[in-house]
Design a protein around this motif. Structure first.
Motif: not given
Length: 165
Positions: A1-23
């Protein structure tokens, strides 16, 4: 189940937002330091300069920035010592005070903004087409209004507040 959750697009969206903010923060911080300002000091100057009368209640300034009430007090005290802003007592509420941009603070913004706007265009708005930018602004306002509804406190009005922030 964890593998499926790691690929959740919500995680990707937040991660990209924070990476862009940091840059962006990294690029902006270096440029602001050249003008003797921290990111927080620049944010305070911009919020005040874009507010009616170039001033905000301290509590509204805290609500509009990334600072706590005590954090705003410390930054305002430091910027007051540097002559960039000053405090003004609230005539109707002795418990409140305003932070006001001084002429020296406006001059510092005048010196800082051209290069800052160039960086914004190079690393943020200039990377997006007009429709993408409009959609991004609408999305960011929707999110901001949900998670920080107090962020427009002391602004000119709802429409102006959204356009200014």
């Amino acid at each position: 189940m964890t593998e499926h959750l790691l690929d959740d697009p919500r995680i990707t969206a937040v991660g990209l937002f924070f990476e862009a903010h940091t840059g962006l923060v990294d690029r902006f911080s270096a440029q602001l330091a050249e003008h003797g300002l921290s990111s927080v000091e620049f944010e305070v100057l911009m919020r005040l300069a874009r507010s009616p009368g170039h001033e905000l209640r301290m509590s509204d300034l805290a609500a509009q920035t990334s600072l706590s009430t005590s954090g705003v007090t410390r930054v305002v005290d430091r910027m007051d010592r540097d002559g960039l802003i000053r405090r003004r007592a609230c005539p109707t509420d002795r418990r409140s005070s305003y932070a006001v941009v001084t002429p020296a603070g406006m001059r510092r913004l005048d010196e800082t903004l051209p290069a800052h706007l160039d960086l914004i265009a190079r690393w943020f708005t200039g990377l997006l087409g007009p429709e993408q930018l409009t959609a991004l602004l609408e999305a960011l306002r929707t999110i901001r209004d949900a998670v920080r509804p107090e962020a427009t406190a002391g602004a000119r009005g709802t429409a102006a507040a959204g356009a200014e922030r």
